[in-house]
Design an enzyme around this catalytic site. Structure first.
Site, PDB file in Angstrom:
ATOM      1  N   ASP A  98     -15.755  53.738 -24.731  1.00 51.96           N
ATOM      2  CA  ASP A  98     -14.637  54.541 -24.253  1.00 51.96           C
ATOM      3  C   ASP A  98     -13.580  54.635 -25.342  1.00 51.96           C
ATOM      4  OD1 ASP A  98     -14.287  51.815 -23.932  1.00 51.96           O
ATOM      5  OD2 ASP A  98     -13.785  51.911 -21.819  1.00 51.96           O
ATOM      6  N   GLU A 131      -9.525  54.948 -18.617  1.00 58.27           N
ATOM      7  CA  GLU A 131      -8.390  54.333 -17.941  1.00 58.27           C
ATOM      8  C   GLU A 131      -7.979  55.087 -16.682  1.00 58.27           C
ATOM      9  OE1 GLU A 131      -7.300  51.509 -18.568  1.00 58.27           O
ATOM     10  OE2 GLU A 131      -7.816  51.074 -20.643  1.00 58.27           O
TER      11      GLU A 131
END
Length: 470
Positions: free
Chosen positions: A129, A199
């Protein structure tokens, strides 16, 4: 993210699963409780050392590590929020092209997918990520972020890589270089996925919604890893349930504003909100047993902007973590009941408005694939470096990839805390002082964290890419 401390469990074998403990905030991330590496006899350690020497891939060269360290520091100093990772995505895409990968950019917004085909064999998806957090860094590092961006509401915000996604990107870049340079050591296809917006929980789904399943080869296994404030070099994972579900909820409470000198002429939404927050804390313990593993967190209460004006509205933003669907339904139902009741008790002019946000699925490690990964990691690093961990009340969107293709997934943690510091604080019983993910002081040590993450991902992929898998 808030990370429970692991020092006491690092020193002894796992005998049973501990109770669920302190909550972890949203974020892919990511994440873990209770790493407990199993101690081995000297003979076993010797055998592990011999096996490591026979690994499919050598350790990264010093030249490569120096190159990657510079890239890591650059990404750390230039973080980007979810769906704004344009610079980071370009770094990843340009790197993949240099390694000979087929590269597709802008998948689901800013996602990057690289494919390296190397003969017949299994297909392995390796994910990292890319996004940072809307917070200010306070590490004092010479490469600390001073960047500012705009949060999802459009408001200006500092940005920091306080969850370690910069390390994840650099790990995967190192892995792809090693795969490209050592093609004679493996067979199959590798799909390197640089994912946006973990997130906020929308990145993986955005890539899937952009036709990822149809556009790219079906993997045989999906893999990911996360840097954590464990002792640098330690690795932890487990079979089965690893990470909780997560729900985000925004609630608007309506009052009747007025002058602060005459509150009796108003319906004060601040008091309404404060009473709601306090009562919500009773859900876990009075309605859901603490052993059932639920967490209810009110991360924001926003109302008004001056002391002598009672506002018309107040807003609550909640995060809920659960491990069981029935418990989840109970908790969400209780939240609505309590807030509605407080509004009624306050004689609110209208009922509260509830808006559901992002939902993270539970993360499960496959019961067949995970033991293969654990065995490979122990063979590479030694059994005393790889331990079992227990389910954590943190969440990740990583598993959406495995769910989309209906294939096995394996996820694990890699320690990033300076070993000397960790050992010193562990002796003194002060490991709670180690900055955890989402702390403004969170910053993994580069050595040995960088090399360990690269080697761990390569080792984990080995059972599917090695000669025995053909």
């Amino acid at each position: 993210m808030h990370t429970p401390r692991l020092s006491t469990l690092l020193l002894q074998p796992v005998k049973r699963l501990p109770e669920f403990v302190s909550p972890l905030l949203i974020g892919a991330a990511v994440l873990f409780l209770g790493l407990a590496p199993t101690r081995t006899a000297f003979a076993q350690a010797q055998q592990d050392t011999r096996q490591a020497k026979q690994a499919m891939f050598p350790s990264p060269s010093e030249a490569l590590l120096r190159e990657l360290e510079a890239i890591y520091k650059d990404i750390h100093a230039n973080p980007e929020l979810g769906m704004q990772e344009f610079r980071t995505a370009k770094i990843a895409a340009d790197w993949l092209r240099k390694q000979g990968f087929e590269v597709t950019e802008k998948v689901g917004g800013t996602g990057v997918v690289g494919i390296l085909r190397n003969g017949e064999g299994s297909t392995v998806l390796l994910r990292a990520d890319m996004d940072g957090l809307a917070m200010k860094e306070d590490t004092g590092l010479p490469y600390a972020s001073k960047k500012e961006g705009k949060d999802p509401s459009g408001a200006p915000s500092p940005v920091a890589h306080s969850c370690g996604h910069d390390m994840h990107v650099t790990w995967l870049m190192g892995v792809t270089r090693m795969l490209a340079e050592h093609r004679n050591n493996w067979r199959g296809t590798v799909m390197a996925v640089f994912q946006p917006a973990e997130e906020t929980g929308v990145g993986a789904r955005a890539m899937i919604d952009d036709g990822m399943v149809k556009r790219f080869p079906k993997p045989d296994v999906v893999m990911g890893q996360h840097v954590m404030p464990l002792r640098a070099g330690q690795i932890g994972t487990r079979v089965g349930l690893l990470l909780s579900m997560s729900d985000s909820l925004e609630v608007k409470l309506f009052g009747r504003g007025g002058h602060g000198s005459s509150p009796e002429k108003t319906v004060d939404p601040v008091v309404m909100a404060a009473a709601s927050v306090m009562r919500l804390q009773t859900i876990v313990s009075r309605e859901v047993g603490i052993s059932e593993g639920a967490v209810v967190t009110v991360g924001a209460l926003q109302a008004g902007n001056i002391g002598n004006i009672i506002p018309n509205e107040a807003t609550l933003r909640l995060n809920i973590r659960t491990f069981d669907e029935k418990v989840r339904e109970t908790v969400l139902g209780s939240i609505r009941r309590i807030i509605n009741a407080e509004a009624t008790a306050s004689n609110a002019p209208r009922p509260p408005a509830f808006q559901e946000g992002t939902r993270f699925p539970p993360t499960y490690n496959d019961k067949v694939a995970t033991p293969k990964v654990v065995d490979a990691l122990k063979a590479r690093f030694g059994a005393d470096q790889v331990g079992e961990i227990v389910p954590a009340s943190a969440s990740e969107d990583f598993s959406w990839f495995a769910r989309a293709w209906n294939v096995p997934a394996v996820y694990w943690a890699v320690g990033g805390t300076d070993p000397k510091l960790y050992d010193e604080l562990a002796r003194e019983g002060r490991t709670n002082e180690i900055p955890s993910n989402h702390s403004p002081q969170f910053a993994p040590v580069i050595t040995p964290t960088l090399s360990r993450g690269i080697e761990a991902m390569l080792a984990a992929a080995g059972p599917w890419l090695g000669p025995q898998s053909r």
